[in-house]
Design an enzyme around this catalytic site. Structure first.
Site, short mmCIF file in Angstrom:
data_model
loop_
_atom_site.label_atom_id
_atom_site.label_comp_id
_atom_site.label_asym_id
_atom_site.label_seq_id
_atom_site.Cartn_x
_atom_site.Cartn_y
_atom_site.Cartn_z
N LYS A 14 0.83 -1.21 0.00
CA LYS A 14 0.00 0.00 0.00
C LYS A 14 0.86 1.26 0.00
O LYS A 14 0.62 2.20 -0.76
CB LYS A 14 -0.91 0.03 1.24
CG LYS A 14 -1.86 -1.14 1.37
CD LYS A 14 -2.81 -0.97 2.55
CE LYS A 14 -2.12 -1.04 3.91
NZ LYS A 14 -1.50 -2.36 4.22
N ARG A 89 -9.49 1.24 8.52
CA ARG A 89 -9.16 -0.13 8.91
C ARG A 89 -10.28 -0.79 9.69
O ARG A 89 -10.18 -1.97 10.02
CB ARG A 89 -7.90 -0.12 9.78
CG ARG A 89 -6.59 -0.37 9.04
CD ARG A 89 -5.50 -0.25 10.07
NE ARG A 89 -4.25 -0.88 9.76
CZ ARG A 89 -3.21 -0.28 9.18
NH1 ARG A 89 -3.29 0.96 8.77
NH2 ARG A 89 -2.07 -0.92 9.01
N ARG A 124 11.89 -4.88 4.78
CA ARG A 124 11.51 -3.46 4.68
C ARG A 124 12.34 -2.58 5.60
O ARG A 124 12.58 -2.92 6.76
CB ARG A 124 10.03 -3.32 5.02
CG ARG A 124 9.60 -1.85 5.13
CD ARG A 124 8.15 -1.66 4.94
NE ARG A 124 7.36 -2.05 6.11
CZ ARG A 124 6.04 -1.93 6.16
NH1 ARG A 124 5.38 -1.48 5.10
NH2 ARG A 124 5.38 -2.30 7.23
N ARG A 157 11.11 -1.01 10.83
CA ARG A 157 10.06 -0.51 11.73
C ARG A 157 9.93 -1.45 12.91
O ARG A 157 9.97 -2.67 12.74
CB ARG A 157 8.74 -0.47 10.96
CG ARG A 157 8.36 0.92 10.54
CD ARG A 157 7.20 0.91 9.59
NE ARG A 157 6.02 0.24 10.12
CZ ARG A 157 4.87 0.16 9.46
NH1 ARG A 157 4.75 0.71 8.27
NH2 ARG A 157 3.84 -0.45 9.99
N ARG A 168 -0.57 -8.23 13.66
CA ARG A 168 -1.13 -7.34 12.64
C ARG A 168 -1.93 -8.13 11.61
O ARG A 168 -2.97 -7.67 11.15
CB ARG A 168 0.00 -6.54 11.97
CG ARG A 168 0.47 -5.38 12.85
CD ARG A 168 1.85 -4.88 12.46
NE ARG A 168 1.89 -4.34 11.12
CZ ARG A 168 3.01 -4.25 10.39
NH1 ARG A 168 4.16 -4.66 10.88
NH2 ARG A 168 2.96 -3.74 9.20
P1 AMP Z 1 0.81 1.07 8.84
O1 AMP Z 1 1.94 2.04 8.67
O2 AMP Z 1 -0.36 1.41 7.96
O3 AMP Z 1 1.24 -0.36 8.70
O4 AMP Z 1 0.29 1.25 10.34
C1 AMP Z 1 1.12 0.94 11.43
C2 AMP Z 1 0.31 0.83 12.69
O5 AMP Z 1 -0.33 2.08 12.96
C3 AMP Z 1 -0.83 -0.17 12.64
O6 AMP Z 1 -0.39 -1.49 12.93
C4 AMP Z 1 -1.75 0.39 13.71
O7 AMP Z 1 -1.26 0.11 15.01
C5 AMP Z 1 -1.63 1.89 13.50
N1 AMP Z 1 -2.62 2.37 12.52
C6 AMP Z 1 -2.37 2.86 11.28
N2 AMP Z 1 -3.51 3.20 10.65
C7 AMP Z 1 -4.52 2.90 11.52
C8 AMP Z 1 -5.92 2.98 11.45
N3 AMP Z 1 -6.54 3.43 10.35
N4 AMP Z 1 -6.63 2.59 12.54
C9 AMP Z 1 -6.02 2.14 13.65
N5 AMP Z 1 -4.71 2.01 13.78
C10 AMP Z 1 -3.93 2.38 12.72
#
Ligand code: AMP
Length: 210
Positions: A14, A89, A124, A157, A168
């Site tokens: 994404k 999400r 990554r 990360r 996740r």
């Molecule tokens: P990402 O960078 O999209 O993989 O997001 C990393 C982490 O941020 C996720 O595992 C969640 O803990 C939090 N997070 C990101 N976007 C959301 C969302 N829309 N709702 C809730 N938690 C989020």
């Protein structure tokens, strides 16, 4: 204002696809993960609250994420359109987004095998400052550990470690797959094969968008 939403499991691409769409079409990329990590870096109250949920691979509470997205959309520099990466999400978030008017809406679901997604997460690297995404072998930064874009620190990360990744995936299946079905019912969802190189996946998306 056109709205695009990128869906897919952790590691489905994404963020990378969002970067490429932003580069070629000029749409703003809105990544809630990046926004939350920036809040953590700043040491804000929102960041402090979000941190523990993120570190162990859970979801940050809806009302906090919805509010941060509202603030971002209000800022206005969206260049005629925006791409959502990692939002919505949950169904509550999807309903909050549906309440924000848009000229058109398109959801793109990047489908990859779990094995491939896990391989990508293990390789990554991410810039702590600007969120730019690298890959240890396929796309390392020009200078090890230094972001090509902003000079920030490039590193794995914290939530790409194995235990958080497992959680996740579970959270994705339980909370986010219903959101994908929500967009399917609204008849705005396109499924894209997310396996293969970034360039080949992007080619499929570019055709859809243009
Ligand atoms: P990402 O960078 O999209 O993989 O997001 C990393 C982490 O941020 C996720 O595992 C969640 O803990 C939090 N997070 C990101 N976007 C959301 C969302 N829309 N709702 C809730 N938690 C989020």
């Amino acid at each position: 204002m056109k709205r695009f939403i990128l869906f897919g499991a952790p590691g489905s691409g994404k963020g990378t696809m969002g970067e490429l769409i932003q580069r070629d079409f000029g749409y703003a990329k809105i990544s809630t993960g990046d926004i939350l990590r920036a809040e953590i870096e700043r040491g804000s109250a929102d960041g402090l609250r979000a941190r523990s949920f993120m570190e162990d691979g859970g979801l940050v509470p809806d009302e906090l994420v919805i509010e941060l997205v509202r603030q971002r959309l209000e800022r206005g520099d969206l260049d005629g359109g925006y791409v959502m990466d990692g939002y919505p999400r949950t169904l509550v978030q999807a309903e909050a987004l549906t309440a924000v008017p848009s000229e058109s809406e398109r959801a793109i679901f990047l489908e990859v095998s779990e094995a491939e997604a896990i391989r990508r997460l293990q390789a990554r690297l991410t810039c702590r400052e600007c969120g730019a995404i690298y890959h240890r072998e396929n796309k390392p930064p020009r200078q090890a550990g230094v972001c090509d874009v902003c000079g920030g620190a490039v590193e794995p990360r914290a939530d790409d470690a194995a235990a958080a990744v497992r959680r996740r995936f579970r959270v994705y299946a339980r909370r986010t797959l219903p959101v994908i079905r929500y967009y399917e019912h609204r008849q705005v969802l396109a499924r894209v094969d997310g396996n293969g190189t970034a360039a080949s996946v992007y080619e499929r998306i570019r055709e859809l968008i243009s």
